[in-house]
Write a protein that holds these residues in place. Structure first.
Motif, mmCIF file in Angstrom:
data_model
loop_
_atom_site.group_PDB
_atom_site.id
_atom_site.type_symbol
_atom_site.label_atom_id
_atom_site.label_comp_id
_atom_site.label_asym_id
_atom_site.label_seq_id
_atom_site.Cartn_x
_atom_site.Cartn_y
_atom_site.Cartn_z
ATOM 1 N N SER A 140 0.834 -1.201 0.000
ATOM 2 C CA SER A 140 0.000 0.000 0.000
ATOM 3 C C SER A 140 0.864 1.245 0.000
ATOM 4 C CB SER A 140 -0.934 -0.001 1.217
ATOM 5 O OG SER A 140 -0.187 0.109 2.411
ATOM 6 N N SER A 181 -10.416 -10.401 0.904
ATOM 7 C CA SER A 181 -9.705 -9.162 0.584
ATOM 8 C C SER A 181 -9.245 -9.109 -0.863
ATOM 9 C CB SER A 181 -8.482 -9.024 1.504
ATOM 10 O OG SER A 181 -7.607 -10.137 1.332
ATOM 11 N N SER A 184 -9.509 -5.695 -2.801
ATOM 12 C CA SER A 184 -8.517 -4.697 -2.394
ATOM 13 C C SER A 184 -7.149 -5.012 -3.000
ATOM 14 C CB SER A 184 -8.404 -4.655 -0.865
ATOM 15 O OG SER A 184 -9.655 -4.371 -0.274
#
Length: 743
Positions: A140, A181, A184
């Motif tokens: 990220s 997830s 994402s």
């Protein structure tokens, strides 16, 4: 174990004051009862026994009861030494060492067991939620900014992180049982692909390997995963295309061969030879070809230049003369050093007979499955719209865009396209709205000022109309309608030829009530929507007047039919075994069809008298495949039994999939749905109390931000004249609803 049923025999070790034979118990589902330990030797070690039922002589059979698992008890207590906290933490993640037993074990067996144990422990740690969270946080932006590096090193750092993330996603996340997830992760990886050209090239190079393509796009059992892989590859293709589109058409062969995107496309064509045995799963593989053709005119020209259109057509109908499976003229650089982690290949040496039989059964099932050609048809359609039929005629207004260097179609290729049998089979393969819409976009371009192609297509349609089931009628009339709408110099002559031929085909199929009813319904819609066809019908009443007679003689379905097929239907459906509810439903259906047939009959009589009634214009085929969706948007979804529609809300948008939550339920009941599904529609389509879909104002700046995919779709689909196809986007001002409308 007994015939697949498992139970346990357990001794109570605490009540040592009791004799051992009194401490054994049998745990069998919900029943727990005392067990005589003397029976262990009879129940646990196989052998033979006498077996028989009442009235049948006793016979000897092999026992089905055998011990499946033996549990041994340590004779001396184990007291582990105390460890420091760091040592305990290190031991928790270490793969336990396997030592050779003192007993004699063959070296190859010991090595195989050790390898299996290592794979188990790798999987135990890799498929752990904590590990997946760690990988995501590392990738990220927020976490990445914590690393103190110079701007020059940032690019290489991002590339290294991307490789790690992509490897985790493809080898771990996609193969794991839990995928909470995954959306994402996909968005995070796509972020790297859009801003890092080297990351995009690296991913394409990883898939420039037949084994990798086969594993992720042909052998993968989960359609959602295959689609996500296509989505990642498409993001990489879009990024690389912007850098390499000039390189694709470079006359210098060495420069052209250096294109990562071109090399990837060639690798995909080489995998066509593997597709036949994966008919059940190859649809998303062909979606990659459609995505490639969607990139732009340079990519379409490159695909045609390397024989892509000929190979796809040849594969579709297995046409030997195309040499679609000869790749000697299509060399590519194969990636021999794939960096995607653990292989999922099965070592057949250690397969049990059951696993081997299961694998063989799966292969037979896949091979015998009905192929799904939707995305293959989409890819072929894009390429067909780019070719030039003849130098002597102007480029049709229905071309996808003006070819860059004049892609004149080879005579041999045009001979394939203009073959009645090929077209007839192609029409049959259009089995859903998306494939119908895609194939229908190529027809106007091929038929423009081309009576030869029109005649061949008309022959194929007429052959089908005269013989197919009623469910196929509307599709066939839709394809006929497209050619009847063409406003070229051949229009008047073609309408006369086409209407006579189609009506003749309808007449030959009139013994089957539903076939004639659906054909006449589509016939009426064509009359209403095309003014010149209306005028033709007024002048040629005698040609189609038999339809009015047919309606008068067959006022109610089921009871007034002479066809053997429908008499058989009647005898099966109206017999005493049907419940009252089913018979009531059939009577309701009869009433509905009676009303519809009466309406059609009235309309035909009005046409005959030159005063057609005003009727609402009907949409022929619609698809949401090219629609842009937003989180929070409300849609409609057909119920599981297909009898009603309900409201659903978009919670997530991922590639061409929507995560939809029913209006009355929590997110717990949400599910992923493909956007081309015919079970979803825009709000207000079927549930009339909803407000009409809002058409966005083109002046709204917030709606002008489009990614490259949207730009390509806009480029590809807004080139059509509005009387053939109207494509709606939320960022365009349109007079119609937000559907792709083929009308």
């Amino acid at each position: 174990a007994d015939a697949g049923h498992y139970y346990s025999l357990i001794m109570d070790r605490e009540k040592t004051h009791l004799p051992e034979k009194d401490r054994w118990f049998e745990f069998n589902d919900t029943i727990v009862e005392k067990y005589d330990s003397e029976d262990i030797k009879n129940d646990a070690f196989g052998g033979e026994e006498k077996f028989g039922f009442e009235g049948i002589s006793m016979r000897t059979i092999e026992k089905m009861r055998n011990a499946y698992l033996l549990v041994y008890e340590r004779t001396t207590p184990y007291d582990p030494p105390e460890e420091e906290e760091d040592e305990r933490a290190q031991a928790a993640v270490a793969i336990p060492e396997m030592k050779k037993s003192e007993s004699v074990i063959a070296e190859n067996i010991h090595t195989a067991i050790l390898a299996e144990n290592c794979k188990y422990w790798h999987a135990k740690f890799l498929f752990n939620e904590v590990y997946l969270d760690f990988a995501y946080n590392l990738g990220s932006e927020k976490k990445g900014q914590l690393v103190k590096i110079s701007s020059e090193e940032r690019h290489l750092f991002d590339l290294s992180v991307f490789k790690y993330l992509a490897t985790v996603a493809l080898t771990t996340l996609f193969r794991g049982r839990e995928k909470k997830s995954i959306d994402s992760y996909i968005e995070l990886i796509k972020g790297y692909l859009k801003k890092n050209i080297d990351a995009a090239k690296w991913l394409l190079y990883q898939f420039s390997n037949g084994t990798v393509v086969k594993e992720f796009l042909l052998e993968c059992l989960e359609g959602d995963i295959r689609r996500l892989v296509v989505g990642l590859l498409n993001s990489a293709m879009v990024t690389v295309f912007e850098f390499e589109k000039a390189l694709l058409l470079d006359p210098n062969k060495e420069k052209e061969a250096s294109s990562a995107l071109g090399n990837f496309a060639k690798c995909l064509f080489h995998q066509l030879v593997n597709c036949r045995k994966y008919a059940l799963y190859f649809d998303y593989f062909f979606q990659l070809f459609a995505k490639l053709a969607f990139l732009g005119p340079e990519m379409r020209e490159y695909l045609i230049k390397i024989g892509g259109l000929k190979r796809l057509l040849g594969f579709w109908k297995n046409i030997p003369e195309t040499n679609w499976n000869d790749f000697s003229d299509l060399p590519y650089v194969k990636n021999e050093n794939v960096e995607l982690g653990l292989s999922s290949e099965v070592d057949e040496r250690f397969q049990s007979p059951f696993e081997e039989a299961l694998a063989q059964r799966k292969e037979r099932f896949i091979e015998q499955a009905e192929p799904q050609y939707t995305f293959l048809i989409e890819a072929i359609s894009y390429l067909l719209q780019y070719i030039i039929i003849s130098e002597d005629k102007p480029i049709s207004p229905y071309a996808l865009c003006k070819p860059l260097k004049g892609m004149i179609v080879e005579p041999s290729l045009m001979a394939i396209i203009s073959n009645p049998k090929f077209l007839q089979q192609a029409l049959k393969d259009c089995k859903n709205n998306l494939s119908i819409v895609c194939f229908s976009q190529a027809i106007p371009h091929l038929a423009w000022e081309n009576m030869s192609f029109k005649s061949v297509l008309l022959t194929a349609i007429a052959e089908e109309v005269s013989s197919v089931d009623w469910s196929e009628m509307r599709k066939l009339f839709y394809f006929a309608k497209i050619t009847l709408e063409l406003n070229d110099s051949l229009r008047e002559t073609y309408i006369d030829i086409a209407m006579n031929k189609i009506i003749s085909s309808m007449k030959s199929n009139q013994n089957y009530f539903f076939a004639t009813l659906f054909a006449s319904e589509s016939f009426v819609d064509v009359i209403y929507e095309i003014k010149d066809v209306m005028e033709w019908c007024k002048k040629n009443v005698a040609v189609w007047e038999w339809l009015i007679t047919w309606f008068s003689e067959n006022p109610v379905p089921i009871y007034n039919m002479n066809a053997t097929k429908m008499l058989s239907y009647k005898s099966k459906e109206l017999n005493s075994r049907l419940h009252d509810e089913a018979r009531m439903g059939l009577r309701d259906n009869q009433f509905q069809w009676k009303t519809r047939s009466e309406d059609l009959s009235k309309y035909l009589i009005a046409v005959k008298e030159g005063k057609p009634e005003v009727k609402a214009k009907d949409l022929w085929f619609t698809t949401l495949y090219y629609q842009k969706f937003t989180v929070g948007q409300w849609l409609e979804q057909k119920s599981a039994h297909g009898s009603s529609w309900g409201k659903v809300q978009v919670l997530k948008v991922l590639d061409e999939m929507l995560y939809l939550r029913p209006e009355e339920y929590s997110e717990k009941y949400a599910e992923w749905v493909e956007i081309e599904s015919e079970n979803i529609a825009l709000e207000g389509t079927h549930i009339k109390e909803h407000s009409a879909p809002k058409v966005a104002d083109s002046s709204d700046d917030s709606l002008k931000k489009e990614n490259s995919d949207d730009e390509l779709r806009k480029q590809a689909f807004t080139t059509y004249p509005t009387h053939i196809i109207t494509v709606s986007y939320t960022h365009l001002t349109l007079p119609t609803s937000d559907l792709v409308q083929i009308s």
